[in-house]
Design an enzyme around this catalytic site. Structure first.
Site, PDB file in Angstrom:
ATOM      1  N   SER A  40       0.826  -1.209   0.000  1.00  6.59           N
ATOM      2  CA  SER A  40       0.000   0.000   0.000  1.00  6.59           C
ATOM      3  C   SER A  40       0.857   1.254   0.000  1.00  6.59           C
ATOM      4  O   SER A  40       1.966   1.261   0.554  1.00  6.59           O
ATOM      5  CB  SER A  40      -0.869  -0.014   1.260  1.00  6.59           C
ATOM      6  OG  SER A  40      -1.385   1.273   1.522  1.00  6.59           O
ATOM      7  N   TYR A  95      -1.953  -0.471  10.147  1.00  9.01           N
ATOM      8  CA  TYR A  95      -2.222  -1.005   8.799  1.00  9.01           C
ATOM      9  C   TYR A  95      -0.964  -0.897   7.932  1.00  9.01           C
ATOM     10  O   TYR A  95      -0.529  -1.868   7.315  1.00  9.01           O
ATOM     11  CB  TYR A  95      -3.384  -0.227   8.161  1.00  9.01           C
ATOM     12  CG  TYR A  95      -3.560  -0.501   6.678  1.00  9.01           C
ATOM     13  CD1 TYR A  95      -3.953  -1.752   6.229  1.00  9.01           C
ATOM     14  CD2 TYR A  95      -3.322   0.500   5.730  1.00  9.01           C
ATOM     15  CE1 TYR A  95      -4.097  -2.010   4.866  1.00  9.01           C
ATOM     16  CE2 TYR A  95      -3.473   0.253   4.376  1.00  9.01           C
ATOM     17  CZ  TYR A  95      -3.864  -1.006   3.950  1.00  9.01           C
ATOM     18  OH  TYR A  95      -4.007  -1.262   2.616  1.00  9.01           O
TER      19      TYR A  95
HETATM   20  N1  LIG Z   1      -8.577  -0.056  -2.179  1.00  8.85           N
HETATM   21  C1  LIG Z   1      -7.471   0.662  -1.974  1.00  8.85           C
HETATM   22  O1  LIG Z   1      -7.445   1.886  -2.148  1.00  8.85           O
HETATM   23  C2  LIG Z   1      -6.200  -0.013  -1.565  1.00  8.85           C
HETATM   24  C3  LIG Z   1      -5.032   0.777  -1.448  1.00  8.85           C
HETATM   25  C4  LIG Z   1      -3.848   0.174  -1.062  1.00  8.85           C
HETATM   26  C5  LIG Z   1      -3.808  -1.183  -0.801  1.00  8.85           C
HETATM   27  N2  LIG Z   1      -4.942  -1.926  -0.892  1.00  8.85           N
HETATM   28  C6  LIG Z   1      -4.855  -3.368  -0.605  1.00  8.85           C
HETATM   29  O2  LIG Z   1      -5.385  -4.077  -1.697  1.00  8.85           O
HETATM   30  C7  LIG Z   1      -6.002  -5.278  -1.257  1.00  8.85           C
HETATM   31  C8  LIG Z   1      -7.429  -5.359  -1.743  1.00  8.85           C
HETATM   32  O3  LIG Z   1      -8.151  -4.238  -1.223  1.00  8.85           O
HETATM   33  P1  LIG Z   1      -9.674  -3.952  -1.526  1.00  8.85           P
HETATM   34  O4  LIG Z   1      -9.834  -2.484  -1.621  1.00  8.85           O
HETATM   35  O5  LIG Z   1     -10.131  -4.833  -2.629  1.00  8.85           O
HETATM   36  O6  LIG Z   1     -10.315  -4.408  -0.133  1.00  8.85           O
HETATM   37  P2  LIG Z   1     -11.606  -5.300   0.169  1.00  8.85           P
HETATM   38  O7  LIG Z   1     -11.807  -5.216   1.644  1.00  8.85           O
HETATM   39  O8  LIG Z   1     -12.722  -4.916  -0.725  1.00  8.85           O
HETATM   40  O9  LIG Z   1     -11.134  -6.755  -0.234  1.00  8.85           O
HETATM   41  C9  LIG Z   1     -10.494  -7.650   0.636  1.00  8.85           C
HETATM   42  C10 LIG Z   1     -11.269  -8.964   0.623  1.00  8.85           C
HETATM   43  O10 LIG Z   1     -10.549  -9.880   1.430  1.00  8.85           O
HETATM   44  C11 LIG Z   1     -11.427 -10.543   2.283  1.00  8.85           C
HETATM   45  N3  LIG Z   1     -10.703 -10.842   3.514  1.00  8.85           N
HETATM   46  C12 LIG Z   1     -10.300  -9.954   4.455  1.00  8.85           C
HETATM   47  N4  LIG Z   1      -9.649 -10.593   5.428  1.00  8.85           N
HETATM   48  C13 LIG Z   1      -9.641 -11.903   5.088  1.00  8.85           C
HETATM   49  C14 LIG Z   1      -9.113 -13.056   5.709  1.00  8.85           C
HETATM   50  N5  LIG Z   1      -8.478 -12.991   6.875  1.00  8.85           N
HETATM   51  N6  LIG Z   1      -9.272 -14.248   5.080  1.00  8.85           N
HETATM   52  C15 LIG Z   1      -9.921 -14.323   3.893  1.00  8.85           C
HETATM   53  N7  LIG Z   1     -10.455 -13.253   3.279  1.00  8.85           N
HETATM   54  C16 LIG Z   1     -10.311 -12.060   3.870  1.00  8.85           C
HETATM   55  C17 LIG Z   1     -12.588  -9.605   2.545  1.00  8.85           C
HETATM   56  O11 LIG Z   1     -13.791 -10.315   2.828  1.00  8.85           O
HETATM   57  C18 LIG Z   1     -12.663  -8.832   1.225  1.00  8.85           C
HETATM   58  O12 LIG Z   1     -13.630  -9.401   0.357  1.00  8.85           O
HETATM   59  C19 LIG Z   1      -5.847  -5.275   0.257  1.00  8.85           C
HETATM   60  O13 LIG Z   1      -4.699  -6.005   0.586  1.00  8.85           O
HETATM   61  C20 LIG Z   1      -5.656  -3.812   0.596  1.00  8.85           C
HETATM   62  O14 LIG Z   1      -4.953  -3.652   1.810  1.00  8.85           O
HETATM   63  C21 LIG Z   1      -6.138  -1.382  -1.267  1.00  8.85           C
END
Ligand SMILES: NC(=O)c1ccc[n+]([C@@H]2O[C@H](COP(=O)([O-])OP(=O)(O)OC[C@H]3O[C@@H](n4cnc5c(N)ncnc54)[C@H](O)[C@@H]3O)[C@@H](O)[C@H]2O)c1
Length: 335
Positions: A127, A152
């Protein structure tokens, strides 16, 4: 290819799975469908891909070592994209343990699965928040990132360190992707675009943090997914020029790579809000509030390393991306 996509019911995971299926890959999707935000939205995303003959869904938690071991044994994925995580900066102040469980314990289970089943390449979400207290802009993968401002961010930085040890010890090729504020259709209800759109369309006031002085390198989800898939296809290699005397943080003498995926074009929060107002056809009533603990005032991605490696840089203009989101939101929720 057979690809394990964790977080397949999540925002980025669902879009990634859909793209891989469209090009003919077999996708094993893992998710625990937790209730961090509306489970119905996660289920609705899954319904978009569940009928595909090359999609297999496994409901399990990353931190369940037995279930993850079983998944690798049964499905034998060739490559892995780890997107499941406990996301969100503010939530980590109230629920620190959720981050250790999903992002640290969960990540070691993924690394172990990859190690024991000779996975060809692990790509995982890091991130932009790892840049923490850094202020030198744009943020480059060649900078030191040892000053995270939230738990985080610390878990994401830890993932990068853990991945390096597996690249070094077991020759597991690993690529970490630092995403910059991802937005677009099927987006996350806890993020600003979703919150602002919902409130503006409902005629409710919106909370504007840091008195509107934030800027973010908002990155459209299709650009993120393009970057994920292109890096998946380019298996991480050792850097032959890497030197331990002047160690580049983004590469190694092990098969380890880090890339930013960001728009390379920070947008002021007030301009962002004006684009939503335009797309929604309404002006927002604004509550101006101070900077929130754990938040950083600005993000700005240097994407040279990504462009050089895979010949791609994000390119969706914010006005277009926001219009696409608001259209999706209105259709999906019937507003
Ligand atoms: N959206 C953003 O702006 C952003 C920015 C930087 C990094 N990220 C990273 O990208 C990745 C995806 O993010 P996103 O925005 O799609 O988030 P999101 O929360 O929509 O997707 C994460 C998914 O993982 C599942 N999940 C969470 N913990 C879990 C566990 N312990 N076991 C199994 N499933 C689990 C959740 O149910 C969810 O469906 C994450 O790692 C997040 O930290 C996202």
């Amino acid at each position: 290819m057979k690809v394990l996509v964790t977080g397949a019911a999540g925002f980025i995971g669902f879009h990634t799975a859909r793209k891989l299926l469209a090009r003919g890959d077999v996708v094993i999707g893992l998710d625990n469908l937790n209730d961090y935000y509306d489970v119905a939205l996660k289920e609705a995303r899954l319904r978009q891909i569940e009928g595909h003959e090359n999609f297999h869904f496994v409901r399990a938690s990353l931190e369940d070592a037995e279930a993850i071991g079983e998944l690798f044994l049964t499905h034998k994925p060739e490559r892995v994209i780890n997107l499941a995580a406990q996301a969100g900066v503010r939530y980590s102040l109230e629920n620190p343990h959720a981050y250790i469980d999903a992002n640290i314990v969960g990540f070691i289970n993924i690394l172990e699965g990859c190690r024991h089943h000779a996975v060809e390449h692990l790509v995982y979400a890091s991130s932009s928040s790892v840049y923490g207290a850094n202020t030198l802009m744009p943020f480059s993968v060649h900078q030191n990132v040892d000053h995270p401002l939230s738990l985080y961010a610390a878990t994401k930085k830890s993932n990068e360190l853990m991945a390096h040890t597996y690249a070094h010890l077991y020759g597991l090729p690993v690529t970490g992707l630092r995403f910059f504020t991802v937005y677009g259709p099927w987006g996350r209800p806890d993020m600003s675009l979703f919150l602002f759109t919902r409130k503006i369309l409902a005629g409710e006031p919106i909370d504007v943090f840091n008195n509107g002085h934030h800027s973010r390198d908002f990155t459209y989800v299709d650009d993120i997914v393009e970057g994920v898939v292109r890096t998946l296809d380019r298996v991480a290699q050792p850097n032959p020029n890497w030197s331990s005397d002047a160690p580049d943080p983004a590469t190694s003498n092990a098969p380890y790579r880090l890339y930013n995926i960001g728009n390379n074009n920070p947008v002021e929060l007030m301009y962002f809000i004006s684009c939503i107002e335009k797309a929604a056809g309404r002006e927002a009533e604004k509550n101006f509030l101070p900077l929130q603990p754990g938040d950083v005032p600005k993000t700005y991605a240097d994407v040279e390393a990504l462009t050089e490696a895979v010949g791609f840089r994000p390119r969706t203009p914010i006005e277009q991306g926001i219009q696409n989101f608001v259209k999706w939101y209105r259709d999906f929720y019937g507003v």
